[in-house]
Design a protein around this motif. Sequence first.
Motif, PDB file in Angstrom:
ATOM      1  N   MET A   1     -12.656  44.757  -7.485  1.00 25.74           N
ATOM      2  CA  MET A   1     -13.738  43.869  -6.795  1.00 25.74           C
ATOM      3  C   MET A   1     -13.262  42.342  -6.912  1.00 25.74           C
ATOM      4  O   MET A   1     -13.471  41.550  -5.980  1.00 25.74           O
ATOM      5  N   MET A   2     -12.553  41.977  -8.038  1.00 23.96           N
ATOM      6  CA  MET A   2     -12.139  40.404  -8.154  1.00 23.96           C
ATOM      7  C   MET A   2     -10.889  40.238  -7.484  1.00 23.96           C
ATOM      8  O   MET A   2     -10.623  39.110  -7.012  1.00 23.96           O
ATOM      9  N   ARG A   3      -9.899  41.350  -7.199  1.00 23.80           N
ATOM     10  CA  ARG A   3      -8.977  41.202  -6.184  1.00 23.80           C
ATOM     11  C   ARG A   3      -9.438  41.036  -4.735  1.00 23.80           C
ATOM     12  O   ARG A   3      -9.127  40.121  -4.152  1.00 23.80           O
ATOM     13  N   PHE A   4     -10.511  41.606  -4.272  1.00 25.41           N
ATOM     14  CA  PHE A   4     -11.167  41.338  -3.199  1.00 25.41           C
ATOM     15  C   PHE A   4     -11.559  39.865  -2.779  1.00 25.41           C
ATOM     16  O   PHE A   4     -11.333  39.252  -2.054  1.00 25.41           O
ATOM     17  N   LEU A   5     -12.310  39.562  -4.050  1.00 24.53           N
ATOM     18  CA  LEU A   5     -12.748  38.244  -4.200  1.00 24.53           C
ATOM     19  C   LEU A   5     -11.635  37.108  -4.228  1.00 24.53           C
ATOM     20  O   LEU A   5     -11.533  36.194  -3.522  1.00 24.53           O
ATOM     21  N   ASP A   6     -10.535  37.251  -4.906  1.00 23.68           N
ATOM     22  CA  ASP A   6      -9.432  36.423  -4.788  1.00 23.68           C
ATOM     23  C   ASP A   6      -8.809  36.314  -3.594  1.00 23.68           C
ATOM     24  O   ASP A   6      -8.546  35.022  -2.949  1.00 23.68           O
ATOM     25  N   ILE A   7      -8.624  37.365  -2.723  1.00 19.78           N
ATOM     26  CA  ILE A   7      -8.241  37.389  -1.390  1.00 19.78           C
ATOM     27  C   ILE A   7      -9.197  36.699  -0.536  1.00 19.78           C
ATOM     28  O   ILE A   7      -8.818  35.573   0.100  1.00 19.78           O
ATOM     29  N   ILE A   8     -10.550  36.851  -0.526  1.00 27.98           N
ATOM     30  CA  ILE A   8     -11.394  36.299   0.276  1.00 27.98           C
ATOM     31  C   ILE A   8     -11.465  34.565   0.074  1.00 27.98           C
ATOM     32  O   ILE A   8     -11.504  33.709   0.787  1.00 27.98           O
ATOM     33  N   LEU A   9     -11.549  34.352  -1.310  1.00 30.13           N
ATOM     34  CA  LEU A   9     -11.852  33.042  -1.613  1.00 30.13           C
ATOM     35  C   LEU A   9     -10.417  32.113  -1.387  1.00 30.13           C
ATOM     36  O   LEU A   9     -10.464  30.863  -1.227  1.00 30.13           O
ATOM     37  N   SER A  10      -9.239  32.853  -1.701  1.00 32.89           N
ATOM     38  CA  SER A  10      -8.063  31.931  -1.631  1.00 32.89           C
ATOM     39  C   SER A  10      -7.976  31.784   0.018  1.00 32.89           C
ATOM     40  O   SER A  10      -7.511  30.587   0.422  1.00 32.89           O
ATOM     41  N   LEU A  11      -8.230  32.743   0.910  1.00 37.82           N
ATOM     42  CA  LEU A  11      -8.214  32.667   2.483  1.00 37.82           C
ATOM     43  C   LEU A  11      -9.074  31.349   2.615  1.00 37.82           C
ATOM     44  O   LEU A  11      -8.769  30.630   3.547  1.00 37.82           O
ATOM     45  N   VAL A  12     -10.503  31.344   2.259  1.00 39.94           N
ATOM     46  CA  VAL A  12     -11.138  30.396   2.531  1.00 39.94           C
ATOM     47  C   VAL A  12     -10.798  28.826   2.002  1.00 39.94           C
ATOM     48  O   VAL A  12     -10.841  28.217   2.738  1.00 39.94           O
ATOM     49  N   GLY A  13     -10.175  29.130   0.697  1.00 42.32           N
ATOM     50  CA  GLY A  13      -9.709  27.855   0.194  1.00 42.32           C
ATOM     51  C   GLY A  13      -8.580  27.272   1.042  1.00 42.32           C
ATOM     52  O   GLY A  13      -8.474  26.140   1.322  1.00 42.32           O
ATOM     53  N   ILE A  14      -7.833  28.159   1.372  1.00 43.09           N
ATOM     54  CA  ILE A  14      -6.528  27.709   2.246  1.00 43.09           C
ATOM     55  C   ILE A  14      -7.085  27.053   3.732  1.00 43.09           C
ATOM     56  O   ILE A  14      -6.596  25.995   4.010  1.00 43.09           O
ATOM     57  N   LEU A  15      -7.967  27.768   4.421  1.00 43.40           N
ATOM     58  CA  LEU A  15      -8.444  27.302   5.621  1.00 43.40           C
ATOM     59  C   LEU A  15      -9.125  26.020   5.475  1.00 43.40           C
ATOM     60  O   LEU A  15      -8.886  25.044   6.280  1.00 43.40           O
ATOM     61  N   ILE A  16     -10.097  25.784   4.300  1.00 40.07           N
ATOM     62  CA  ILE A  16     -10.675  24.686   4.092  1.00 40.07           C
ATOM     63  C   ILE A  16      -9.601  23.189   3.899  1.00 40.07           C
ATOM     64  O   ILE A  16      -9.855  22.360   4.372  1.00 40.07           O
ATOM     65  N   ALA A  17      -8.779  23.863   3.118  1.00 38.91           N
ATOM     66  CA  ALA A  17      -7.986  22.860   2.458  1.00 38.91           C
ATOM     67  C   ALA A  17      -6.745  22.274   3.302  1.00 38.91           C
ATOM     68  O   ALA A  17      -6.156  21.470   3.265  1.00 38.91           O
ATOM     69  N   THR A  18      -6.458  23.262   4.583  1.00 38.52           N
ATOM     70  CA  THR A  18      -5.359  23.067   5.365  1.00 38.52           C
ATOM     71  C   THR A  18      -5.344  21.507   5.897  1.00 38.52           C
ATOM     72  O   THR A  18      -4.008  20.940   5.703  1.00 38.52           O
ATOM     73  N   PRO A  19      -6.258  20.761   6.286  1.00 41.22           N
ATOM     74  CA  PRO A  19      -5.924  19.355   6.550  1.00 41.22           C
ATOM     75  C   PRO A  19      -5.386  18.518   5.460  1.00 41.22           C
ATOM     76  O   PRO A  19      -4.663  17.640   5.498  1.00 41.22           O
ATOM     77  N   LEU A  20      -5.931  18.779   4.382  1.00 39.00           N
ATOM     78  CA  LEU A  20      -5.741  18.245   2.904  1.00 39.00           C
ATOM     79  C   LEU A  20      -4.289  18.522   2.755  1.00 39.00           C
ATOM     80  O   LEU A  20      -3.234  17.668   2.404  1.00 39.00           O
ATOM     81  N   ILE A  21      -4.029  19.763   2.828  1.00 38.16           N
ATOM     82  CA  ILE A  21      -2.493  20.190   2.705  1.00 38.16           C
ATOM     83  C   ILE A  21      -1.542  19.526   3.571  1.00 38.16           C
ATOM     84  O   ILE A  21      -0.427  19.158   3.267  1.00 38.16           O
ATOM     85  N   ILE A  22      -1.764  19.466   4.729  1.00 36.49           N
ATOM     86  CA  ILE A  22      -0.890  18.551   5.681  1.00 36.49           C
ATOM     87  C   ILE A  22      -0.572  17.189   5.292  1.00 36.49           C
ATOM     88  O   ILE A  22       0.368  16.981   5.397  1.00 36.49           O
ATOM     89  N   ILE A  23      -1.823  16.288   4.990  1.00 32.56           N
ATOM     90  CA  ILE A  23      -1.551  15.164   4.486  1.00 32.56           C
ATOM     91  C   ILE A  23      -0.852  15.112   3.258  1.00 32.56           C
ATOM     92  O   ILE A  23      -0.133  14.304   3.217  1.00 32.56           O
TER      93      ILE A  23
END
Length: 184
Positions: free
Chosen positions: A1-23
């Motif tokens: 279950m935690m691996r599933f959450l890791d995948i979902i939360l890291s994907l969401v985190g990457i998507l949300i942080a994309t503009p910040l990552i680019i900057i």
Amino acid sequence: MMRFLDIILSLVGILIATPLIIIIVLLCFSETREPIFRQVRIGKNEVPFTIFKFRTMSENTISAPTHLVDVKSITGLGQFLRKHKLDEVPQLWNVLLGDMSLVGARPCLPSQEELITQRKIRGVFSEKPGITGLAQLNGIDMRDPTRLAILDQEMLSGLNLGGYFKYIMMTVYRVMSVKPFTGL
């Protein structure tokens, strides 16, 4: 279950942080030629893997634990990134790839023999390393290998879904409120 959450939360985190990552990548290019820092760390079952972070030190800095590196090696942007824990954002890729979890013991360098020994004794390497955990929230870093390994063991031995979310939420709160990472 935690691996599933890791995948979902890291994907969401990457998507949300994309503009910040680019900057951050663009800003890092102004200080160094290589904005992403790669370093070999010790993972689950003592298998080495490459960790990703934003570069916070000059390119010619030795590969060693932060407390053993000259403070002058940290760039101006690097100080800001470290203060706000933004240098850790690229590790969401490590979580997505399965090398790390969001919650776990911070991965150590192969040269940190005392910490490796202490973690072996306590079975810490039976789980994936993480971006955050009990030791980080208590301000315990790799300068105190025995204390760090004890807290890692304590966290991992009782880690469940509730604890997983607790550590993530506490980390988000600390980062967002810019409170120092000391004490629970």
